[in-house]
Design a protein around this motif. Structure first.
Motif, PDB file in Angstrom:
ATOM      1  N   ALA A   1     -41.336 -47.885 -35.087  1.00 43.89           N
ATOM      2  CA  ALA A   1     -39.991 -48.037 -34.536  1.00 43.89           C
ATOM      3  C   ALA A   1     -39.381 -49.370 -34.952  1.00 43.89           C
ATOM      4  O   ALA A   1     -38.188 -49.444 -35.310  1.00 43.89           O
ATOM      5  CB  ALA A   1     -40.029 -47.921 -33.008  1.00 43.89           C
ATOM      6  N   GLY A   2     -40.169 -50.426 -34.921  1.00 46.38           N
ATOM      7  CA  GLY A   2     -39.665 -51.741 -35.307  1.00 46.38           C
ATOM      8  C   GLY A   2     -39.213 -51.776 -36.755  1.00 46.38           C
ATOM      9  O   GLY A   2     -38.145 -52.317 -37.066  1.00 46.38           O
ATOM     10  N   HIS A   3     -40.007 -51.201 -37.651  1.00 43.63           N
ATOM     11  CA  HIS A   3     -39.635 -51.168 -39.064  1.00 43.63           C
ATOM     12  C   HIS A   3     -38.365 -50.342 -39.272  1.00 43.63           C
ATOM     13  O   HIS A   3     -37.477 -50.734 -40.057  1.00 43.63           O
ATOM     14  CB  HIS A   3     -40.777 -50.589 -39.896  1.00 43.63           C
ATOM     15  N   LEU A   4     -38.263 -49.210 -38.601  1.00 42.23           N
ATOM     16  CA  LEU A   4     -37.070 -48.369 -38.760  1.00 42.23           C
ATOM     17  C   LEU A   4     -35.824 -49.065 -38.234  1.00 42.23           C
ATOM     18  O   LEU A   4     -34.761 -49.039 -38.870  1.00 42.23           O
ATOM     19  CB  LEU A   4     -37.277 -47.028 -38.045  1.00 42.23           C
ATOM     20  N   LEU A   5     -35.938 -49.711 -37.081  1.00 34.11           N
ATOM     21  CA  LEU A   5     -34.780 -50.390 -36.499  1.00 34.11           C
ATOM     22  C   LEU A   5     -34.359 -51.587 -37.346  1.00 34.11           C
ATOM     23  O   LEU A   5     -33.165 -51.801 -37.584  1.00 34.11           O
ATOM     24  CB  LEU A   5     -35.114 -50.821 -35.069  1.00 34.11           C
ATOM     25  N   ALA A   6     -35.333 -52.369 -37.819  1.00 29.88           N
ATOM     26  CA  ALA A   6     -34.997 -53.519 -38.654  1.00 29.88           C
ATOM     27  C   ALA A   6     -34.373 -53.070 -39.968  1.00 29.88           C
ATOM     28  O   ALA A   6     -33.384 -53.658 -40.438  1.00 29.88           O
ATOM     29  CB  ALA A   6     -36.254 -54.350 -38.920  1.00 29.88           C
ATOM     30  N   GLY A   7     -34.931 -52.025 -40.564  1.00 29.72           N
ATOM     31  CA  GLY A   7     -34.357 -51.509 -41.803  1.00 29.72           C
ATOM     32  C   GLY A   7     -32.960 -50.964 -41.604  1.00 29.72           C
ATOM     33  O   GLY A   7     -32.090 -51.123 -42.471  1.00 29.72           O
ATOM     34  N   ALA A   8     -32.727 -50.321 -40.455  1.00 28.14           N
ATOM     35  CA  ALA A   8     -31.408 -49.764 -40.177  1.00 28.14           C
ATOM     36  C   ALA A   8     -30.356 -50.862 -40.037  1.00 28.14           C
ATOM     37  O   ALA A   8     -29.220 -50.718 -40.513  1.00 28.14           O
ATOM     38  CB  ALA A   8     -31.454 -48.917 -38.906  1.00 28.14           C
ATOM     39  N   ILE A   9     -30.710 -51.951 -39.401  1.00 28.03           N
ATOM     40  CA  ILE A   9     -29.756 -53.070 -39.266  1.00 28.03           C
ATOM     41  C   ILE A   9     -29.417 -53.635 -40.641  1.00 28.03           C
ATOM     42  O   ILE A   9     -28.248 -53.901 -40.954  1.00 28.03           O
ATOM     43  CB  ILE A   9     -30.342 -54.153 -38.348  1.00 28.03           C
ATOM     44  N   THR A  10     -30.428 -53.803 -41.479  1.00 26.40           N
ATOM     45  CA  THR A  10     -30.186 -54.292 -42.839  1.00 26.40           C
ATOM     46  C   THR A  10     -29.283 -53.337 -43.607  1.00 26.40           C
ATOM     47  O   THR A  10     -28.340 -53.757 -44.294  1.00 26.40           O
ATOM     48  CB  THR A  10     -31.520 -54.466 -43.585  1.00 26.40           C
TER      49      THR A  10
ATOM     50  N   SER B   1     -22.516 -47.398 -39.365  1.00 28.87           N
ATOM     51  CA  SER B   1     -22.938 -47.791 -38.027  1.00 28.87           C
ATOM     52  C   SER B   1     -24.451 -47.940 -38.001  1.00 28.87           C
ATOM     53  O   SER B   1     -25.168 -47.239 -38.739  1.00 28.87           O
ATOM     54  CB  SER B   1     -22.510 -46.744 -37.002  1.00 28.87           C
ATOM     55  N   PRO B   2     -24.980 -48.852 -37.174  1.00 29.54           N
ATOM     56  CA  PRO B   2     -26.437 -48.984 -37.072  1.00 29.54           C
ATOM     57  C   PRO B   2     -27.116 -47.677 -36.684  1.00 29.54           C
ATOM     58  O   PRO B   2     -28.222 -47.383 -37.161  1.00 29.54           O
ATOM     59  CB  PRO B   2     -26.609 -50.053 -35.996  1.00 29.54           C
ATOM     60  N   ARG B   3     -26.476 -46.877 -35.831  1.00 28.36           N
ATOM     61  CA  ARG B   3     -27.094 -45.612 -35.421  1.00 28.36           C
ATOM     62  C   ARG B   3     -27.216 -44.657 -36.601  1.00 28.36           C
ATOM     63  O   ARG B   3     -28.259 -44.026 -36.803  1.00 28.36           O
ATOM     64  CB  ARG B   3     -26.285 -44.968 -34.295  1.00 28.36           C
ATOM     65  N   ALA B   4     -26.156 -44.554 -37.403  1.00 26.75           N
ATOM     66  CA  ALA B   4     -26.208 -43.678 -38.572  1.00 26.75           C
ATOM     67  C   ALA B   4     -27.270 -44.169 -39.558  1.00 26.75           C
ATOM     68  O   ALA B   4     -27.996 -43.371 -40.160  1.00 26.75           O
ATOM     69  CB  ALA B   4     -24.847 -43.611 -39.253  1.00 26.75           C
ATOM     70  N   ALA B   5     -27.361 -45.482 -39.722  1.00 28.65           N
ATOM     71  CA  ALA B   5     -28.375 -46.044 -40.621  1.00 28.65           C
ATOM     72  C   ALA B   5     -29.773 -45.752 -40.104  1.00 28.65           C
ATOM     73  O   ALA B   5     -30.688 -45.451 -40.882  1.00 28.65           O
ATOM     74  CB  ALA B   5     -28.165 -47.544 -40.764  1.00 28.65           C
ATOM     75  N   LEU B   6     -29.955 -45.811 -38.780  1.00 35.59           N
ATOM     76  CA  LEU B   6     -31.263 -45.521 -38.189  1.00 35.59           C
ATOM     77  C   LEU B   6     -31.635 -44.058 -38.405  1.00 35.59           C
ATOM     78  O   LEU B   6     -32.789 -43.744 -38.723  1.00 35.59           O
ATOM     79  CB  LEU B   6     -31.250 -45.852 -36.699  1.00 35.59           C
ATOM     80  N   GLU B   7     -30.675 -43.169 -38.255  1.00 39.18           N
ATOM     81  CA  GLU B   7     -30.947 -41.753 -38.482  1.00 39.18           C
ATOM     82  C   GLU B   7     -31.401 -41.513 -39.919  1.00 39.18           C
ATOM     83  O   GLU B   7     -32.343 -40.756 -40.174  1.00 39.18           O
ATOM     84  CB  GLU B   7     -29.699 -40.932 -38.159  1.00 39.18           C
ATOM     85  N   GLY B   8     -30.737 -42.170 -40.875  1.00 41.16           N
ATOM     86  CA  GLY B   8     -31.127 -42.014 -42.269  1.00 41.16           C
ATOM     87  C   GLY B   8     -32.506 -42.573 -42.544  1.00 41.16           C
ATOM     88  O   GLY B   8     -33.312 -41.966 -43.264  1.00 41.16           O
ATOM     89  N   ARG B   9     -32.794 -43.749 -41.981  1.00 43.22           N
ATOM     90  CA  ARG B   9     -34.118 -44.350 -42.164  1.00 43.22           C
ATOM     91  C   ARG B   9     -35.209 -43.457 -41.577  1.00 43.22           C
ATOM     92  O   ARG B   9     -36.269 -43.264 -42.174  1.00 43.22           O
ATOM     93  CB  ARG B   9     -34.147 -45.715 -41.490  1.00 43.22           C
ATOM     94  N   ALA B  10     -34.972 -42.938 -40.372  1.00 39.37           N
ATOM     95  CA  ALA B  10     -35.984 -42.107 -39.708  1.00 39.37           C
ATOM     96  C   ALA B  10     -36.234 -40.826 -40.497  1.00 39.37           C
ATOM     97  O   ALA B  10     -37.381 -40.396 -40.657  1.00 39.37           O
ATOM     98  CB  ALA B  10     -35.529 -41.782 -38.285  1.00 39.37           C
ATOM     99  N   HIS B  11     -35.172 -40.221 -40.991  1.00 35.31           N
ATOM    100  CA  HIS B  11     -35.321 -38.989 -41.779  1.00 35.31           C
ATOM    101  C   HIS B  11     -36.121 -39.258 -43.050  1.00 35.31           C
ATOM    102  O   HIS B  11     -37.041 -38.505 -43.391  1.00 35.31           O
ATOM    103  CB  HIS B  11     -33.938 -38.437 -42.127  1.00 35.31           C
ATOM    104  N   ALA B  12     -35.786 -40.337 -43.748  1.00 38.48           N
ATOM    105  CA  ALA B  12     -36.504 -40.677 -44.985  1.00 38.48           C
ATOM    106  C   ALA B  12     -37.969 -40.979 -44.705  1.00 38.48           C
ATOM    107  O   ALA B  12     -38.861 -40.589 -45.478  1.00 38.48           O
ATOM    108  CB  ALA B  12     -35.828 -41.865 -45.661  1.00 38.48           C
ATOM    109  N   TYR B  13     -38.241 -41.674 -43.591  1.00 33.63           N
ATOM    110  CA  TYR B  13     -39.627 -41.987 -43.236  1.00 33.63           C
ATOM    111  C   TYR B  13     -40.407 -40.702 -42.966  1.00 33.63           C
ATOM    112  O   TYR B  13     -41.522 -40.514 -43.470  1.00 33.63           O
ATOM    113  CB  TYR B  13     -39.666 -42.898 -42.021  1.00 33.63           C
ATOM    114  N   GLY B  14     -39.835 -39.810 -42.162  1.00 35.34           N
ATOM    115  CA  GLY B  14     -40.513 -38.557 -41.864  1.00 35.34           C
ATOM    116  C   GLY B  14     -40.787 -37.739 -43.105  1.00 35.34           C
ATOM    117  O   GLY B  14     -41.869 -37.164 -43.269  1.00 35.34           O
ATOM    118  N   LYS B  15     -39.819 -37.696 -44.012  1.00 31.76           N
ATOM    119  CA  LYS B  15     -39.977 -36.917 -45.236  1.00 31.76           C
ATOM    120  C   LYS B  15     -41.061 -37.492 -46.129  1.00 31.76           C
ATOM    121  O   LYS B  15     -41.711 -36.764 -46.888  1.00 31.76           O
ATOM    122  CB  LYS B  15     -38.646 -36.878 -45.979  1.00 31.76           C
ATOM    123  N   SER B  16     -41.284 -38.798 -46.052  1.00 35.83           N
ATOM    124  CA  SER B  16     -42.260 -39.461 -46.924  1.00 35.83           C
ATOM    125  C   SER B  16     -43.697 -39.343 -46.428  1.00 35.83           C
ATOM    126  O   SER B  16     -44.628 -39.687 -47.159  1.00 35.83           O
ATOM    127  CB  SER B  16     -41.908 -40.948 -47.055  1.00 35.83           C
TER     128      SER B  16
END
Length: 214
Positions: free
Chosen positions: A102-111, A119-134
């Motif tokens: 969670a920390g890595h996803l949130l920090a990456g989303a802010i960046t 928006s940070p929320r949209a960025a978090l959704e993209g990060r989480a989706h990419a992480y799950g897919k990987s």
């Protein structure tokens, strides 16, 4: 390190002499030798060597080789085998939690949000989706189990018995549950023939996400 390796590493510290040696090495300001440890803890050298090597094998200590005399070149002698605390992070939680994820996803989303203007929320959704897919693994249940979700069949759906982000979800349910949903959807996107879809279906004592027939 995977969960089993983490458990083995923590279990290694249950032996009192081994734990004393680990604490001694961890508290030292420089790498220590077998002789250093044996003298400091009043142990036979062979005993100190055995336990130090066991700690190194479990990833708790790192081994380095140095010439303590400062001499180099021919005649300088063999480098000494020394031990220092490993840089490997070891954590065990029961039930399993994934707060580092969670920390890595949130920090990456802010960046990402600062870079793209999203928006940070949209960025978090993209990060989480990419992480799950990987995430590696052949089956959906295998991947989700490795992440601590504890999946189990429930009729024609799959329920997730554990929330790996529980403490965060209690304080920030909307944000964390949405992040989890997109993470699980990413897992499904990496395996498109499962016949499943992920939806938010909060259930007591379960993760907020459930896998349903598509």
């Amino acid at each position: 390190m995977d969960r089993q390796a983490n458990l083995q590493a923590v279990a290694a510290l249950d032996e009192p002499t081994r734990r004393r040696l680990y604490e001694y090495v961890a508290g030292a300001t420089a790498p220590v030798s077998r002789d250093d440890a044996a003298i400091a803890l009043a142990l036979p050298r062979n005993t100190a060597a055995f336990h130090l090597d066991k700690l190194a094998a479990e990833g708790l200590l790192a081994v380095v080789y140095e010439r303590r005399t400062g001499r180099t070149g021919p005649g300088a002698g063999r480098p000494a085998k020394l031990y220092r605390r490993s840089d490997t992070e070891i954590a065990v939680s029961l039930p399993e939690r994934q707060y580092a994820v969670a920390g890595h996803l949130l920090a990456g989303a802010i960046t990402d949000a600062e870079t793209t203007g999203d928006s940070p929320r949209a960025a978090l959704e993209g990060r989480a989706h990419a992480y799950g897919k990987s995430l590696p693994g052949d089956s959906i249940s295998e991947v989700l189990a490795d992440q601590g979700f504890e999946p189990h069949p429930d009729g024609d759906s799959i329920a997730l018995s554990n929330c790996p982000f529980q403490a965060l979800a209690k304080e920030h349910a909307s944000l964390v549950c949405t992040m989890t949903l997109h993470l699980v959807r990413g897992v499904l996107a990496g395996r498109p023939d499962t016949g499943l879809r992920a939806e938010l279906q909060p259930t007591p004592a379960h993760c907020c996400v459930r896998l349903l027939p598509s």
